[in-house]
Design an enzyme around this catalytic site. Structure first.
Site, PDB file in Angstrom:
ATOM      1  N   ALA A 160      -2.448   4.520   2.946  1.00  8.72           N
ATOM      2  CA  ALA A 160      -3.563   4.310   2.022  1.00  8.72           C
ATOM      3  C   ALA A 160      -4.628   3.373   2.586  1.00  8.72           C
ATOM      4  O   ALA A 160      -5.816   3.529   2.289  1.00  8.72           O
ATOM      5  CB  ALA A 160      -3.045   3.757   0.696  1.00  8.72           C
TER       6      ALA A 160
ATOM      7  N   SER B 239       0.837  -1.194   0.000  1.00  7.53           N
ATOM      8  CA  SER B 239       0.000   0.000   0.000  1.00  7.53           C
ATOM      9  C   SER B 239       0.872   1.245   0.000  1.00  7.53           C
ATOM     10  O   SER B 239       1.988   1.227   0.521  1.00  7.53           O
ATOM     11  CB  SER B 239      -0.881   0.024   1.250  1.00  7.53           C
ATOM     12  OG  SER B 239      -0.110   0.355   2.398  1.00  7.53           O
ATOM     13  N   ASP B 240       0.383   2.314  -0.606  1.00  3.94           N
ATOM     14  CA  ASP B 240       1.028   3.600  -0.374  1.00  3.94           C
ATOM     15  C   ASP B 240       0.866   3.932   1.104  1.00  3.94           C
ATOM     16  O   ASP B 240       0.011   3.368   1.802  1.00  3.94           O
ATOM     17  CB  ASP B 240       0.415   4.680  -1.262  1.00  3.94           C
ATOM     18  CG  ASP B 240       1.381   5.834  -1.529  1.00  3.94           C
ATOM     19  OD1 ASP B 240       2.361   5.971  -0.777  1.00  3.94           O
ATOM     20  OD2 ASP B 240       1.160   6.588  -2.485  1.00  3.94           O
ATOM     21  N   CYS B 241       1.688   4.840   1.582  1.00  6.13           N
ATOM     22  CA  CYS B 241       1.799   5.038   3.028  1.00  6.13           C
ATOM     23  C   CYS B 241       0.564   5.734   3.599  1.00  6.13           C
ATOM     24  O   CYS B 241       0.313   6.903   3.321  1.00  6.13           O
ATOM     25  CB  CYS B 241       3.078   5.801   3.338  1.00  6.13           C
ATOM     26  SG  CYS B 241       4.524   4.868   2.795  1.00  6.13           S
TER      27      CYS B 241
END
Length: 701
Positions: free
Chosen positions: A242, A238-240
């Site tokens: 997200a 995941s993006d941070c």
């Protein structure tokens, strides 16, 4: 080590873990499991244009500047140097028991999102607006990072999957709506190519939703397309933060445990954030199974084994620390800085200047001495920097050089006690007494960038509100043009900016330098002095500042980029001037299969200077069943020729890029003719007028 061997070792190791231990390993800052001899590992590391946020390293031109080289061979070399320096640092981090963030060798780069809108602040992190160029350069970068040895040299990660390119202000809650045509023609090809051809080991999900589903828990994008259709068996991260968006901003689930569960179910293996802390609750509530947790842990440990973490003698541990930011790497950095520069204007061949001149040169503007404009974002710290003014002083050592900032990037405050908020008269004074003024204009990552948090009349959390310069810089530039006849504009930013009609008409030369890395100012001065001929090409369309661009929130490609632009560009994608001239002839198809078309052409340097030329192949095709681009780039090759030298250039064209994408997303042979064009630019009227040259063309269907 083969991937199957790594998978088996991962399976055996993970089988020894408890459920709680396995869950702990699905967090980006994975803790040690001492009883199994496993040390802590932090997956979050940055390396978009150098090993970032971890001390000294070579600071290469930022990604958008790399894209301006149009040179996949060069980009692979850059990736290789980044992973070399990453291994050097990693070896010492392990030796000194330093397992903090940014100390590992899994890099969350490259950013292969399509730079569809010139206002997007993070466009500087991408390879530009074209799916083909992004695919080719992204794949080359990944190969350089990961290497071709028995073990992975480093781990690359294609991000942000998928349909993600602003706006930054609402990225945590935004729902990007797209149709299947645009999805498969524009937004997904670079991901498909970097997975299938680049063999990238990681893919990062985006913050936003796409067509109503969160990108990090997307049944269609992740479970179906990425995993099943493309066969991706690496790790998905995941993006941070997200996953937190799923239950806070998107309101897609009610609880943290439900958000964690749905993400894991759709094969998000690694959480950058803390939402997966709730996986233990999800497990106890039967929202996820032990098999779900085990599968994710095994994928992650497969990567760690492929990186050689558990070898008695780690791979690449013999690279000496002296290779870090070494002379060889600096030389490659200089090559990259030179090749990324795009010459947009050169009236009456004003450039190059005589490097032995004793004239008075003024370097004026907020980027005259700026280091941040060299670095871009996601950067390392270099051991040596050359801002524009320092480069000019070194190259033009006989000139009388003065330097003034003239203004800040965006803000001008009168009668402000802290000072340095109104420097206009100083900048004008320096230009008025100079024979030549180099206007160092543009932005840095405090103005355009990632979710900066600043919201004012020019920037919206890192996105630009205007395609013109900020008002304070436009005021300075206009005033300098009033007092100095010979003005050279050096524009340093990560996007499309119009310096205004007055400056465009007055300036003798305009150079787009992007964020050109630590040596960028020296490379720029060397270009001005004619120590090499410019070869960079625009990886984005430069629009007139008044161009009517579609709404930022609209993810339809109609009216966007060179492929679907309405009206004319100011400076088109693929354009860039040289100090010499190249002649194209004898363009022909020499071999054709279902998958590859091989073309050849004659290329001659008809000027008086050795130079590199980027030959570009574009396709034009029509299909009655769907809408198709004006043109589609489908081939690039860099050739260096001495003055008067001629050679034959061959290129393989992947027929993937010659197919029409129907409304259902399928790629088919178009029902109309296909025309291929070859030249030093795209075959549009503006490029032809700016260069005085036309492209060669052939019909292949």
């Amino acid at each position: 080590m083969t991937k199957n061997e790594a998978k088996q070792k991962a399976k055996e190791l993970v089988a020894k873990m408890t459920a709680e231990e396995k869950i702990s390993q699905l967090l980006y800052n994975s803790p040690a499991i001492e009883r199994l001899g496993i040390k802590a590992y932090n997956w979050w590391n940055e390396g978009a244009h150098g090993v970032a946020r971890s001390g000294t390293a070579t600071v290469f031109p930022h990604t958008i500047a790399m894209a301006a080289t149009f040179d996949p061979v060069l980009i692979e070399k850059i990736g290789d140097v980044i992973s070399t320096e990453g291994r050097i640092k990693y070896n010492k981090h392990v030796e000194y028991n330093d397992f903090d963030i940014f100390k590992g060798i899994t890099y969350w780069a490259p950013n292969i999102n399509i730079f569809r809108d010139p206002r997007w602040g993070r466009g500087q992190e991408t390879f530009g607006e074209d799916p083909y160029l992004t695919s080719v350069l992204g794949t080359s970068f990944i190969k350089g990072i990961q290497g071709d040895g028995e073990f992975l040299k480093g781990g690359a990660c294609s991000k942000h999957y998928a349909v993600h390119s602003g706006p930054e202000k609402t990225r945590h809650s935004f729902n990007a709506i797209t149709n299947e045509h645009d999805l498969f023609e524009t937004y997904l090809p670079a991901f498909e190519k970097t997975v299938k051809e680049g063999k990238v080991i990681g893919v990062m999900g985006a913050y936003n939703r796409t067509n109503d589903e969160p990108c990090c828990a997307h049944s269609y994008l992740v479970s179906d397309i990425l995993r099943k259709r493309w066969g991706f068996d690496g790790y998905f991260v995941s993006d941070c933060g997200a996953l937190k968006n799923i239950y806070t901003w998107h309101k897609y689930t009610e609880t943290k445990a439900e958000a964690a569960a749905i993400s894991l179910k759709h094969t998000c293996d690694l959480n950058c954030g803390e939402t997966y802390d709730a996986l233990i609750d999800a497990y106890e509530e039967d929202l996820v199974t032990d098999e779900d947790i085990t599968a994710a842990a095994e994928r992650l440990y497969t990567i760690r084994f492929l990186l050689g973490e558990f070898e008695e003698v780690r791979p690449y541990s013999d690279i000496p620390y002296s290779k870090l930011d070494c002379k060889e790497h600096k030389e490659l950095n200089m090559t990259a800085a030179e090749q990324c520069l795009v010459l947009l204007e050169n009236k009456d061949n004003f450039l190059p200047l005589d490097k032995n001149t004793d004239k008075r040169i003024a370097v004026v503007g907020p980027n005259a001495l700026s280091l941040t404009a060299l670095e871009g974002n996601y950067n390392a710290y270099a051991s040596k920097y050359y801002p524009v003014a320092d480069g000019v002083r070194e190259v033009f050592e006989n000139a009388d050089t003065s330097v003034e900032k003239g203004c800040n990037y965006c803000f001008e405050q009168l009668n402000h006690w802290s000072g340095f908020n109104n420097m206009l008269s100083d900048g004008i004074a320096a230009a008025a007494e100079a024979d030549i003024t180099i206007l160092a204009l543009g932005l840095d990552c405090s103005v355009e960038g990632e979710d900066t948090g600043f919201d004012d009349d020019y920037t919206a959390c890192g996105d630009k509100r205007s395609l013109f310069l900020p008002k304070t810089q436009q005021k300075l530039a206009d005033a300098v043009c009033d007092v100095c006849d010979n003005v050279i504009v050096v524009l340093m930013c990560g996007s499309s900016i119009d310096v205004g009609e007055k400056v465009r008409n007055h300036a003798k030369a305009i150079i787009h330098a992007w964020y050109p890395g630590s040596l960028g100012g020296l490379a720029t001065a060397r270009l001005i002095a004619g120590e090499f001929s410019p070869s960079g090409k625009l990886p984005v369309t430069i629009y007139d500042g008044n161009h009517d661009i579609p709404d930022f929130n609209d993810y339809s490609m109609k009216g966007r980029t060179y492929r679907y632009i309405d009206g004319d560009a100011l400076y088109p994608f693929g354009f860039g001037l040289s100090y010499t001239y190249f002649e194209y002839s004898d363009f022909e198809v020499i071999n054709k299969t279902d998958d590859i078309i091989t073309v050849s052409l004659k290329l001659k340097n008809t000027g008086s200077m050795k130079a590199k030329e980027i030959s570009q192949i574009y396709a034009s095709y029509k299909d009655s069943r769907t809408y198709t681009p004006h043109y589609q780039l489908c081939g690039v090759k860099t050739t260096e020729l001495d003055a008067g030298e001629e050679t034959t250039v061959t290129m393989d064209i992947d027929t993937y890029w010659l197919k029409a994408v129907l409304e259902d997303g399928s790629r088919v042979n178009p029902d109309g003719e296909i025309v291929l064009y070859a030249g030093g630019h795209q075959p549009d009227n503006v490029s032809a007028a700016l260069t005085g040259t036309d492209c060669q063309k052939i019909k292949i269907q």
